[in-house]
Design a protein around this motif. Structure first.
Motif, PDB file in Angstrom:
ATOM      1  N   LEU A  77       0.812  -1.216   0.000  1.00 24.35           N
ATOM      2  CA  LEU A  77       0.000   0.000   0.000  1.00 24.35           C
ATOM      3  C   LEU A  77       0.846   1.266   0.000  1.00 24.35           C
ATOM      4  O   LEU A  77       0.394   2.327  -0.455  1.00 24.35           O
ATOM      5  CB  LEU A  77      -0.937   0.002   1.203  1.00 24.35           C
ATOM      6  CG  LEU A  77      -2.027  -1.070   1.215  1.00 24.35           C
ATOM      7  CD1 LEU A  77      -2.759  -1.047   2.556  1.00 24.35           C
ATOM      8  CD2 LEU A  77      -3.012  -0.880   0.069  1.00 24.35           C
ATOM      9  N   LYS A  78       2.072   1.172   0.497  1.00 21.83           N
ATOM     10  CA  LYS A  78       2.906   2.366   0.667  1.00 21.83           C
ATOM     11  C   LYS A  78       3.121   3.172  -0.611  1.00 21.83           C
ATOM     12  O   LYS A  78       3.151   4.410  -0.552  1.00 21.83           O
ATOM     13  CB  LYS A  78       4.248   1.976   1.289  1.00 21.83           C
ATOM     14  CG  LYS A  78       4.171   1.713   2.784  1.00 21.83           C
ATOM     15  CD  LYS A  78       5.558   1.479   3.361  1.00 21.83           C
ATOM     16  CE  LYS A  78       5.511   1.403   4.878  1.00 21.83           C
ATOM     17  NZ  LYS A  78       6.862   1.228   5.467  1.00 21.83           N
ATOM     18  N   PRO A  79       3.282   2.563  -1.786  1.00 22.69           N
ATOM     19  CA  PRO A  79       3.493   3.385  -2.987  1.00 22.69           C
ATOM     20  C   PRO A  79       2.261   4.175  -3.419  1.00 22.69           C
ATOM     21  O   PRO A  79       2.379   5.084  -4.254  1.00 22.69           O
ATOM     22  CB  PRO A  79       3.870   2.339  -4.057  1.00 22.69           C
ATOM     23  CG  PRO A  79       4.355   1.157  -3.308  1.00 22.69           C
ATOM     24  CD  PRO A  79       3.513   1.129  -2.069  1.00 22.69           C
ATOM     25  N   TYR A  80       1.100   3.851  -2.870  1.00 24.61           N
ATOM     26  CA  TYR A  80      -0.138   4.426  -3.401  1.00 24.61           C
ATOM     27  C   TYR A  80      -0.919   5.304  -2.426  1.00 24.61           C
ATOM     28  O   TYR A  80      -1.832   6.009  -2.843  1.00 24.61           O
ATOM     29  CB  TYR A  80      -1.053   3.287  -3.892  1.00 24.61           C
ATOM     30  CG  TYR A  80      -0.424   2.448  -4.974  1.00 24.61           C
ATOM     31  CD1 TYR A  80      -0.258   2.953  -6.260  1.00 24.61           C
ATOM     32  CD2 TYR A  80       0.020   1.156  -4.719  1.00 24.61           C
ATOM     33  CE1 TYR A  80       0.313   2.189  -7.265  1.00 24.61           C
ATOM     34  CE2 TYR A  80       0.592   0.387  -5.714  1.00 24.61           C
ATOM     35  CZ  TYR A  80       0.745   0.907  -6.984  1.00 24.61           C
ATOM     36  OH  TYR A  80       1.330   0.150  -7.979  1.00 24.61           O
ATOM     37  N   MET A  81      -0.594   5.256  -1.127  1.00 27.21           N
ATOM     38  CA  MET A  81      -1.375   6.039  -0.177  1.00 27.21           C
ATOM     39  C   MET A  81      -0.607   6.242   1.128  1.00 27.21           C
ATOM     40  O   MET A  81       0.335   5.492   1.423  1.00 27.21           O
ATOM     41  CB  MET A  81      -2.712   5.342   0.106  1.00 27.21           C
ATOM     42  CG  MET A  81      -2.601   4.038   0.868  1.00 27.21           C
ATOM     43  SD  MET A  81      -4.185   3.200   1.066  1.00 27.21           S
ATOM     44  CE  MET A  81      -5.174   4.485   1.844  1.00 27.21           C
ATOM     45  N   PRO A  82      -1.010   7.247   1.930  1.00 29.23           N
ATOM     46  CA  PRO A  82      -0.344   7.460   3.220  1.00 29.23           C
ATOM     47  C   PRO A  82      -0.639   6.308   4.195  1.00 29.23           C
ATOM     48  O   PRO A  82      -1.788   5.900   4.356  1.00 29.23           O
ATOM     49  CB  PRO A  82      -0.952   8.770   3.727  1.00 29.23           C
ATOM     50  CG  PRO A  82      -1.567   9.414   2.525  1.00 29.23           C
ATOM     51  CD  PRO A  82      -1.996   8.299   1.634  1.00 29.23           C
ATOM     52  N   VAL A  83       0.399   5.802   4.809  1.00 26.65           N
ATOM     53  CA  VAL A  83       0.295   4.703   5.769  1.00 26.65           C
ATOM     54  C   VAL A  83       1.067   5.089   7.026  1.00 26.65           C
ATOM     55  O   VAL A  83       2.210   5.543   6.944  1.00 26.65           O
ATOM     56  CB  VAL A  83       0.858   3.396   5.183  1.00 26.65           C
ATOM     57  CG1 VAL A  83       0.948   2.321   6.257  1.00 26.65           C
ATOM     58  CG2 VAL A  83       0.000   2.900   4.024  1.00 26.65           C
ATOM     59  N   THR A  84       0.442   4.928   8.199  1.00 28.04           N
ATOM     60  CA  THR A  84       1.108   5.203   9.472  1.00 28.04           C
ATOM     61  C   THR A  84       1.157   3.924  10.299  1.00 28.04           C
ATOM     62  O   THR A  84       0.147   3.209  10.413  1.00 28.04           O
ATOM     63  CB  THR A  84       0.363   6.300  10.265  1.00 28.04           C
ATOM     64  OG1 THR A  84       0.429   7.524   9.533  1.00 28.04           O
ATOM     65  CG2 THR A  84       0.984   6.508  11.640  1.00 28.04           C
ATOM     66  N   LEU A  85       2.310   3.629  10.875  1.00 24.51           N
ATOM     67  CA  LEU A  85       2.474   2.452  11.722  1.00 24.51           C
ATOM     68  C   LEU A  85       2.565   2.874  13.180  1.00 24.51           C
ATOM     69  O   LEU A  85       3.382   3.734  13.543  1.00 24.51           O
ATOM     70  CB  LEU A  85       3.740   1.682  11.342  1.00 24.51           C
ATOM     71  CG  LEU A  85       3.860   1.165   9.909  1.00 24.51           C
ATOM     72  CD1 LEU A  85       5.082   0.262   9.776  1.00 24.51           C
ATOM     73  CD2 LEU A  85       2.610   0.417   9.480  1.00 24.51           C
ATOM     74  N   ILE A  86       1.721   2.261  14.004  1.00 19.94           N
ATOM     75  CA  ILE A  86       1.737   2.488  15.450  1.00 19.94           C
ATOM     76  C   ILE A  86       2.243   1.212  16.100  1.00 19.94           C
ATOM     77  O   ILE A  86       1.604   0.164  16.016  1.00 19.94           O
ATOM     78  CB  ILE A  86       0.338   2.850  15.970  1.00 19.94           C
ATOM     79  CG1 ILE A  86      -0.170   4.115  15.270  1.00 19.94           C
ATOM     80  CG2 ILE A  86       0.355   3.035  17.488  1.00 19.94           C
ATOM     81  CD1 ILE A  86      -1.604   4.454  15.583  1.00 19.94           C
ATOM     82  N   GLY A  87       3.405   1.286  16.716  1.00 16.77           N
ATOM     83  CA  GLY A  87       4.021   0.108  17.306  1.00 16.77           C
ATOM     84  C   GLY A  87       3.701  -0.032  18.778  1.00 16.77           C
ATOM     85  O   GLY A  87       3.755   0.944  19.528  1.00 16.77           O
ATOM     86  N   VAL A  88       3.366  -1.241  19.194  1.00 18.83           N
ATOM     87  CA  VAL A  88       3.089  -1.507  20.606  1.00 18.83           C
ATOM     88  C   VAL A  88       4.125  -2.475  21.159  1.00 18.83           C
ATOM     89  O   VAL A  88       4.630  -3.353  20.452  1.00 18.83           O
ATOM     90  CB  VAL A  88       1.671  -2.071  20.829  1.00 18.83           C
ATOM     91  CG1 VAL A  88       0.615  -1.086  20.374  1.00 18.83           C
ATOM     92  CG2 VAL A  88       1.498  -3.411  20.135  1.00 18.83           C
TER      93      VAL A  88
END
Length: 545
Positions: free
Chosen positions: A413-424
């Motif tokens: 998905l990264k090449p096509y839209m904003p993606v945010t990762l929240i790490g726990v």
């Protein structure tokens, strides 16, 4: 054109016959060992095109299994060009030593996996981050122990025999339900994430090593009693769980949050089960999201170790933006030997369908030698049918357990839209990285083992896929097992919602924060169910023309 491997010996011809025998035994459901020795007597002729080399004195099945494992790795392993020669490696050195045959096979595979060095880190690609003697990616399972399918893969398919839950100690004398798989005995008993366990088989909880051992022993039985407490309501009750087969739902929880101008969809996904199972679970959820016209999506993959490739494709096609349609999703990159179709051992591996039945190609059994392993034939494109193609942004909740198919979904998905990762993590605000498994495999059957060795690397449309050390996250939060999936008091979910709709949620009272637990306590997961399979399993084939 198929060619003989230059270092195949008369011993390997034995393995060819041995593997054919094993495949026929699987198809006929028979176990007639002497047949392999009958085949051997006709296998070695004077006009062989290979370089003859006398086999070692040990012709036991274990010795032949270890030899076969080496030769399969030499042809199929992703980094096969970094493996030593047979003479240098000598797989039979791992025979005996008082361990079981399974341990000898695992040891051989582990040592093979440590030769390939990542030039970025100067460490083996398969160096496990926390366990010694265990490969980070490659593994082996005994598929005859569960009627033809490995136990771990059974669990991945939602048909494993287990209680279907996880336990975690988060504070002094405080053990919580970490998760309960839908459809399991735990789920049917009303057990869910966040509930506090106060007793196991009438014995009060204690967060000591001896108590953890007691709990694990209790879960070896066919039934176990848990006294569980809902701390929100103060109610306490007894839940009796049974170890049983069940049809699992990979979704823990789904919700829609309507906050101001934002409609936020959320679902927690435990594993990438086969596409048919995942579609059944996810299709109604996606339809609800479509009807609600959600603007943003949060996908909780904190305990997701991956699974089937086709399920990753299905989800990506539903949530990928409109601009991605008909464009590259990902490509699979095999070693040069496989791409050129020069792996004769693949002809000894039959292809099985989802019901563990052999696939027919015309009037004969299809083998892996019939598959095209070129990059061009293993490039997948987005193909939208319906879905959520107007999302503003997607947030993924991840941990160091998030691996393979889960990481691939993020990467495509990264090449096509904003993606945010929240790490726990149990450490709270410590920077988190995902597991780091950009490789996949399919099973190779050697005797009664299924061997899963790293075979291909996945890359997205930007040719990115070198996250061997994991994907770095953008936000770090505690993994607070006091709150159920979808509870807005969960720090990770709260962080995502705050980023989407700042100030829309009420402030959290200080007593509801994780700091109310013992900061010096070492959080510990207590293994009480069979481990979930960790990997990216190829389950789609493109045959040679």
């Amino acid at each position: 054109m198929k060619t003989h491997h230059p270092q195949l010996s008369s011993c390997l011809l034995y393995f060819y016959m041995f593997d054919i025998f094993i495949a026929s035994r699987h198809l006929c459901r028979r176990n007639v060992v002497p047949l392999a020795f009958v085949l051997l007597s006709t296998a070695c002729k004077k006009n062989e095109t290979v370089n003859p080399a006398p086999p070692g004195p040990d012709q036991s099945r274990t010795a032949l299994t270890l030899d076969s494992l080496y030769f399969y790795a030499k042809e199929l392993y992703l980094w096969n060009n970094q493996l030593p020669t047979q003479q240098q490696f000598n797989p039979r050195q791992y025979l005996g030593d008082g361990t079981s045959e399974m341990d000898q096979v695992k040891k051989t595979l582990f040592v093979l996996s440590q030769f390939a060095i990542n030039p970025v880190t100067s460490q083996p690609y398969e160096r496990h981050p926390s366990q010694t003697g265990v490969a980070k990616y490659s593994t082996v399972l005994d598929y005859l122990q569960s009627g033809g399918t490995p136990v771990a893969v059974n669990t991945l398919k939602g048909a494993g025999e287990s209680f279907g839950l996880g336990l975690v100690a988060i504070g002094s004398n405080d053990i919580r339900i970490q998760y309960a798989i839908r459809g399991s005995s735990a789920d049917n008993a009303g057990v869910r994430r966040g509930l506090r366990v106060t007793k196991v088989n009438s014995r009060p909880v204690s967060t000591t090593e001896s108590y953890y051992d007691f709990v694990q022993s209790a879960f070896q039985n066919s039934a176990v009693e848990l006294m569980i407490k809902d701390e929100d309501s103060g109610t306490e009750r007894l839940a009796t769980l049974y170890q049983s087969n069940y049809s699992a739902d990979p979704v823990h929880k789904d919700s829609i949050f309507r906050l101001g101008q934002r409609n936020i969809g959320y679902f927690s996904f435990h594993y990438f089960s086969p596409a048919s199972n995942a579609r059944t679970a996810l299709s109604p959820i996606f339809q609800r999201f479509i009807n609600a016209q959600i603007t943003d999506l949060i996908i909780d993959l904190r305990y997701n170790g991956g699974g089937y490739l086709n399920t990753c494709k299905y989800i990506a096609n539903v949530i990928g933006p409109a601009a991605s349609d008909r464009r590259v999703m990902f490509s699979e990159h095999y070693n040069a030997v496989m791409q050129r179709g020069e792996s004769p051992l693949l002809a000894k591996q039959y292809i099985y369908d989802g019901n563990n039945q052999p696939v027919m190609l015309g009037d004969r059994l299809a083998t892996l030698a019939d598959i095209d392993f070129s990059v061009a034939s293993n490039t997948t494109f987005f193909d939208h049918e319906y879905g959520l193609h107007q999302l503003r942004k997607i947030y993924f909740i991840v941990s160091d357990k998030t691996a393979s198919a889960a990481e691939l979904l993020i990467n495509v998905l990264k090449p096509y839209m904003p993606v945010t990762l929240i790490g726990v993590s149990s450490a709270g605000n410590t920077p988190v990285r995902t597991y780091g498994k950009p490789v996949g495999f399919f099973d190779i059957r050697i005797d009664h083992y299924k061997v899963y060795m790293s075979m291909f690397q996945d890359k997205n449309a930007n040719n990115e896929g070198d996250y061997f050390d994991g994907m770095p996250t953008d936000i770090s939060r505690p993994d607070d097992a006091r709150y159920n999936f979808g509870d807005t008091r969960d720090p990770a979910l709260r962080a995502a919602i705050d980023a989407i709709a700042p100030g829309a949620l009420p402030r959290i009272a200080s007593q509801e924060r994780l700091s109310s637990t013992d900061n010096n306590f070492h959080v510990k997961e207590i293994p009480v169910s069979a481990p979930m399979f960790n990997g990216l399993i190829k389950d789609n084939w493109r045959f040679l023309k």
